[in-house]
Design an enzyme around this catalytic site. Structure first.
Site, short mmCIF file in Angstrom:
data_model
loop_
_atom_site.label_atom_id
_atom_site.label_comp_id
_atom_site.label_asym_id
_atom_site.label_seq_id
_atom_site.Cartn_x
_atom_site.Cartn_y
_atom_site.Cartn_z
N ALA A 117 2.69 10.18 -3.07
CA ALA A 117 3.70 11.04 -2.45
C ALA A 117 4.21 10.35 -1.19
CB ALA A 117 3.09 12.39 -2.12
N GLY B 54 -0.37 10.54 -5.56
CA GLY B 54 0.53 11.22 -6.49
C GLY B 54 0.99 10.31 -7.63
N GLU C 218 -1.66 10.58 -10.11
CA GLU C 218 -1.58 11.94 -10.67
C GLU C 218 -0.40 12.07 -11.64
OE1 GLU C 218 -1.72 13.59 -6.67
OE2 GLU C 218 -3.48 14.75 -7.24
N GLU D 229 -5.98 9.51 -0.81
CA GLU D 229 -5.55 10.54 0.16
C GLU D 229 -6.56 10.78 1.27
OE1 GLU D 229 -5.43 10.85 -3.18
OE2 GLU D 229 -3.58 11.84 -3.81
C1 HXC Z 1 5.83 6.40 1.96
C2 HXC Z 1 5.24 4.25 1.41
C3 HXC Z 1 4.15 4.72 0.63
C4 HXC Z 1 3.95 6.15 0.55
C5 HXC Z 1 4.17 2.58 0.54
N1 HXC Z 1 5.21 2.91 1.32
N2 HXC Z 1 3.51 3.65 0.11
N3 HXC Z 1 6.07 5.08 2.06
N4 HXC Z 1 4.81 6.93 1.23
N5 HXC Z 1 2.99 6.70 -0.19
C6 HXC Z 1 6.19 2.02 1.98
C7 HXC Z 1 5.59 1.34 3.18
O1 HXC Z 1 5.63 2.18 4.32
C8 HXC Z 1 6.50 0.14 3.31
O2 HXC Z 1 7.72 0.51 3.89
C9 HXC Z 1 6.79 -0.22 1.86
O3 HXC Z 1 6.53 0.96 1.10
C10 HXC Z 1 5.90 -1.34 1.34
O4 HXC Z 1 4.54 -0.98 1.59
P1 HXC Z 1 3.52 -1.94 2.35
O5 HXC Z 1 2.41 -1.08 2.86
O6 HXC Z 1 4.20 -2.82 3.33
O7 HXC Z 1 3.00 -2.85 1.12
P2 HXC Z 1 1.55 -3.49 0.91
O8 HXC Z 1 1.05 -4.10 2.18
O9 HXC Z 1 1.68 -4.34 -0.30
O10 HXC Z 1 0.59 -2.25 0.58
C11 HXC Z 1 0.83 -1.49 -0.55
C12 HXC Z 1 -0.04 -0.21 -0.52
C13 HXC Z 1 0.24 0.57 0.80
C14 HXC Z 1 -1.52 -0.57 -0.60
C15 HXC Z 1 0.35 0.63 -1.75
O11 HXC Z 1 1.66 0.70 0.95
C16 HXC Z 1 -0.37 1.92 0.86
O12 HXC Z 1 -1.57 2.05 1.11
N6 HXC Z 1 0.43 2.96 0.62
C17 HXC Z 1 -0.01 4.34 0.73
C18 HXC Z 1 -0.85 4.73 -0.46
C19 HXC Z 1 -1.35 6.16 -0.32
O13 HXC Z 1 -2.02 6.52 0.62
N7 HXC Z 1 -0.96 6.99 -1.27
C20 HXC Z 1 -1.29 8.42 -1.27
C21 HXC Z 1 -0.22 9.21 -0.57
S1 HXC Z 1 -0.66 10.90 -0.40
P3 HXC Z 1 8.14 0.07 5.38
O14 HXC Z 1 9.56 0.52 5.51
O15 HXC Z 1 7.21 0.80 6.28
O16 HXC Z 1 7.96 -1.42 5.43
C22 HXC Z 1 -0.40 11.54 -1.94
C23 HXC Z 1 -0.69 13.01 -2.09
C24 HXC Z 1 -0.22 13.55 -3.41
O17 HXC Z 1 0.00 10.89 -2.83
C25 HXC Z 1 -0.24 15.05 -3.35
C26 HXC Z 1 0.56 15.71 -4.40
C27 HXC Z 1 1.99 15.41 -4.51
#
Ligand code: HXC
Length: 259
Positions: free
Chosen positions: A67, A110, A113, A133
């Site tokens: 998400a 997400g 999911e 998360e």
């Molecule tokens: C918003 C995101 C994002 C996310 C990545 N980006 N994941 N933006 N929400 N979930 C954005 C980053 O901010 C960045 O933009 C760009 O995508 C590239 O990501 P990087 O981090 O620079 O890439 P990398 O170093 O290769 O790392 C990839 C990654 C990391 C390991 C996937 O991005 C990451 O940990 N993302 C979050 C994963 C996460 O926590 N997901 C769960 C979310 S909560 P900018 O502009 O900043 O450079 C969830 C709850 C669901 O899903 C509930 C129900 C709907």
């Protein structure tokens, strides 16, 4: 209206539609608009008689990294309640046609999911499945604690959900989360191949069979068997059942019309 964050191809292959998540810079992070677009596209394809199976894909680098954290970060619990994003997720879950996720790269939060909401998952060797998360102070909210646990068992699901650690495509296959793992250049084609073989079947039977398999996750055995039996009987009301059995007897391929 043309969707902004997805690409929809109703006939990507004969009788197989493709929905491609298309927010590459954000690794397909699932903001609300993107999810609404996916749900709307699925509703439309579900009504399209020319479509018999649907592939949902991301890019090679990311199916979806979860998400949209930036969109969620400042929200209160009541904001989340009022936005009620899970109505959208519920609508995706109600898709009646077989839905196959083609996953490469990140399928996190997400994203994992969403892949698990599909009926089958084809993974590339680079796919990573995770529920990270907990690392940002929250937990799965779109079925992660339920579907992952049913798919891979309590011990492994608990470890993923409590540590945030991902598993590889190979591990996901070993534990039954995904149907198959293929080299990265082939994941989309393999998903089309699988969808294409489903699309050759009677869509009436496929719909009733999908409903019945899903019921196994929602009820106890006796009720599930009862549900299955009713759907089995119902297939005998279709022309496709008559055609399928006649084709077998006449030693020819069946031509299913979807009625
Ligand atoms: C918003 C995101 C994002 C996310 C990545 N980006 N994941 N933006 N929400 N979930 C954005 C980053 O901010 C960045 O933009 C760009 O995508 C590239 O990501 P990087 O981090 O620079 O890439 P990398 O170093 O290769 O790392 C990839 C990654 C990391 C390991 C996937 O991005 C990451 O940990 N993302 C979050 C994963 C996460 O926590 N997901 C769960 C979310 S909560 P900018 O502009 O900043 O450079 C969830 C709850 C669901 O899903 C509930 C129900 C709907």
């Amino acid at each position: 209206m043309t969707p902004e964050f997805i690409l929809v191809t109703p006939q990507a292959r004969p009788r197989v539609a493709l929905i491609q998540l298309n927010r590459p810079k954000e690794l397909n992070a699932l903001n609300l608009q993107l999810m609404q677009e996916v749900a709307a596209a699925l509703r439309q394809l579900d009504q399209d008689p020319e479509v018999r199976a649907i592939v949902l894909a991301g890019s090679e680098r990311a199916f979806a990294a979860g998400a949209d954290i930036k969109q969620m970060a400042g929200r209160t619990a009541i904001d989340m309640l009022l936005i009620d994003q899970f109505t959208i997720w519920d609508s995706i879950r109600r898709t009646t046609k077989p839905l196959i996720a083609a996953v490469s790269g990140f399928a996190l939060g997400g994203g994992c999911e969403l892949a698990m909401t599909c009926d089958m998952i084809v993974a590339s060797e680079t796919a990573q499945f995770g529920q990270p998360e907990i690392r940002i102070g929250t937990m799965p909210g779109a079925g992660g604690t339920q579907r992952l646990t049913r798919a891979i068992g309590k011990a492994r699901a608990m470890e993923m959900v409590l540590t945030g650690q991902s598993i590889s495509a190979a591990e996901a296959a070993q534990h039954g989360l995904v149907n198959r793992v293929v080299p990265v250049g082939q994941f989309l084609e393999e998903a089309f191949r699988l969808a294409g073989s489903v699309a050759q079947m009677s869509p009436v039977a496929a719909r009733l069979a999908k409903e019945s398999v899903n019921r196994a996750f929602e009820t106890h055995l006796d009720e599930g068997l009862h549900f299955e039996r009713k759907n089995f009987y119902l297939t005998f009301a279709s022309d496709d059942q008559k055609e399928g059995m006649a084709a077998f007897v006449e030693k020819r391929p069946a031509d299913f019309k979807g009625r």
